[in-house]
Scaffold this motif. Structure first.
Motif, PDB file in Angstrom:
ATOM      1  N   VAL A  37      51.516  -4.280  31.202  1.00 55.91           N
ATOM      2  CA  VAL A  37      51.784  -4.064  29.798  1.00 55.91           C
ATOM      3  C   VAL A  37      50.752  -4.768  28.852  1.00 55.91           C
ATOM      4  CG1 VAL A  37      53.620  -4.445  28.336  1.00 55.91           C
ATOM      5  CG2 VAL A  37      54.350  -4.043  30.606  1.00 55.91           C
ATOM      6  N   VAL A  40      53.574  -3.984  23.361  1.00 51.18           N
ATOM      7  CA  VAL A  40      55.132  -3.371  23.113  1.00 51.18           C
ATOM      8  C   VAL A  40      55.113  -2.925  21.682  1.00 51.18           C
ATOM      9  CG1 VAL A  40      57.272  -3.926  23.421  1.00 51.18           C
ATOM     10  CG2 VAL A  40      55.886  -4.987  24.966  1.00 51.18           C
ATOM     11  N   ILE A  51      55.694   1.469  25.182  1.00 51.30           N
ATOM     12  CA  ILE A  51      54.872   0.407  25.838  1.00 51.30           C
ATOM     13  C   ILE A  51      53.578   0.875  26.189  1.00 51.30           C
ATOM     14  CG2 ILE A  51      56.884  -0.940  26.744  1.00 51.30           C
ATOM     15  CD1 ILE A  51      56.146   0.313  29.366  1.00 51.30           C
ATOM     16  N   VAL A  53      50.216   0.588  28.600  1.00 50.04           N
ATOM     17  CA  VAL A  53      50.079  -0.015  29.974  1.00 50.04           C
ATOM     18  C   VAL A  53      48.605   0.495  30.127  1.00 50.04           C
ATOM     19  CG1 VAL A  53      52.549   0.082  30.808  1.00 50.04           C
ATOM     20  CG2 VAL A  53      50.839   1.981  31.104  1.00 50.04           C
ATOM     21  N   GLU A  84      50.217   5.123  26.813  1.00 50.36           N
ATOM     22  CA  GLU A  84      51.475   4.907  26.398  1.00 50.36           C
ATOM     23  C   GLU A  84      52.718   5.248  26.999  1.00 50.36           C
ATOM     24  OE1 GLU A  84      52.205   5.074  22.123  1.00 50.36           O
ATOM     25  OE2 GLU A  84      50.588   3.486  21.819  1.00 50.36           O
ATOM     26  N   PHE A  93      60.654  -5.416  28.334  1.00 46.72           N
ATOM     27  CA  PHE A  93      59.046  -5.559  28.553  1.00 46.72           C
ATOM     28  C   PHE A  93      58.475  -6.608  27.527  1.00 46.72           C
ATOM     29  CE2 PHE A  93      60.116  -1.241  29.685  1.00 46.72           C
ATOM     30  CZ  PHE A  93      59.822  -1.129  31.027  1.00 46.72           C
ATOM     31  N   THR A  95      54.415  -8.345  26.871  1.00 51.20           N
ATOM     32  CA  THR A  95      53.108  -8.155  27.132  1.00 51.20           C
ATOM     33  C   THR A  95      52.482  -9.124  28.242  1.00 51.20           C
ATOM     34  OG1 THR A  95      52.692  -8.076  24.655  1.00 51.20           O
ATOM     35  CG2 THR A  95      50.831  -8.472  25.899  1.00 51.20           C
TER      36      THR A  95
END
Lengths: 209, 116
Positions: A37, A40, A51, A53, A84, A93, A95
């Motif tokens: 991640v 966010v 999120i 990624v 995303e 989630f 970071t």
């Protein structure tokens, strides 16, 4: 684009596996996560929940400075693929967190898979749109051409969206309701039933439902 | 081919079959599931084709059943096959014995191959 959680993957190729009944199932082998991640996004701050990624770690020497700075907060150096996923439960989630495959996908799940289809180049109407074409023999003389593309003085133009020859493939394609046959989390491998759009080593977005 | 796919294939490949070639006569023991019961059916005939590959490998067996030629193609690594038994070895000069389809009786005989 489905607004669900998902994971990024790379298509490796196809093979077959046998189930407990001894029936062969064609499968596509996909190398997936772990995805990191990177950011966010929340409704309050960014206007929508998502999120961001990263998948496929890059060497530090290959990362440009803007990306290095962005990924530094997540503790990574850089990634080849950053995408995303829209999800409403962003509070789960943070970071820098790694998302393992088995938290997103389970055996027997139905998932939607998005990939980029193989480019076919400039193709005629038979291959591109499935036109029937003309007769091959008996002096036909009309084989693969599109035929008439419209009327005469009225409307005096070719209607918009008329199916004609052109570039084919290299499109974003979403394959819906694909069954997850196997999840091997220690190897980061997922087996999905049937073919998946795109060439080998192509990036895939797998949306869980 | 990808090493990952090779590994997935190797996990499932069967090593328990005897070595057999086109021209050999084999007995294939097939497990058949009928409802809740399971029984074994034996299919005996001449191997007329072997297709190579990892998980794609297969072979075709031909026999004459009540005067009608019957061919069955099996995947080599299919777990539903209980076992393959080698009955006789045959000496043939090609890898695909499709010419047997046009012959019957005496003409469809295959010379036996000695084990040297």
């Amino acid at each position: 684009m489905p607004k669900t959680m998902g994971i990024l993957g790379k298509k490796l190729g196809m093979t077959r596996v046998y189930n407990e009944m001894g029936v062969a199932i064609p499968v596509t082998v996909v190398e997936t996560g772990p995805c990191t991640v990177l950011q966010v996004k929340t409704e309050a701050k960014d206007g929508y929940n998502a999120i961001q990624v990263g998948f496929g770690k890059k060497k530090a020497s290959r990362v440009n400075k803007p990306q290095a700075g962005h990924c530094k907060k997540a503790g990574g150096e850089g990634f080849y693929n950053i995408r995303e996923f829209r999800t409403d439960n962003v509070e789960e989630f943070e970071t820098g967190q790694e998302i393992p495959v088995d938290t997103v996908l389970k055996v027997g799940d139905l998932v939607d898979v998005q990939g980029t289809s193989k480019g076919k180049g400039f193709q005629g109407v038979m291959k591109r749109h499935g036109f029937k074409g003309g007769g091959a023999a008996h002096g036909s003389g009309f084989h693969r051409a599109p035929g008439s593309i419209g009327c005469s003085a009225w409307p005096g133009k070719v209607i918009k969206g008329k199916k004609m020859p052109g570039r084919m493939g290299n499109d974003t394609i979403l394959k819906k309701n694909t069954i997850v046959v196997d999840v091997r989390s220690e190897e980061n491998i997922v087996l999905l039933k049937g073919p998946i759009p795109g060439a080998k080593n192509g990036l895939l977005k797998i949306y869980s439902k | 081919m990808s090493t990952v796919i090779d590994r997935i294939d190797k996990e499932q490949m069967r090593q328990d079959h005897p070595e057999f070639r086109p021209g050999d006569t084999v007995k294939v023991h097939i497990r058949i599931i009928e409802g809740s019961k399971e029984r074994v059916q034996v299919f005996q005939g001449v191997v007329i084709k072997r297709k190579r590959g990892n998980m794609d490998a297969s072979y075709t067996v031909r026999k004459i059943s009540n005067g009608v030629g019957v061919e069955k193609t099996f995947a080599l690594h299919n777990p539903r096959i209980e076992k393959v038994e080698l009955v006789t070895r045959g000496r043939v000069r090609r890898s695909r014995l499709y010419y047997l389809r046009d012959r019957k009786g005496k003409a469809a005989r295959i010379r036996e191959r000695g084990i040297h």
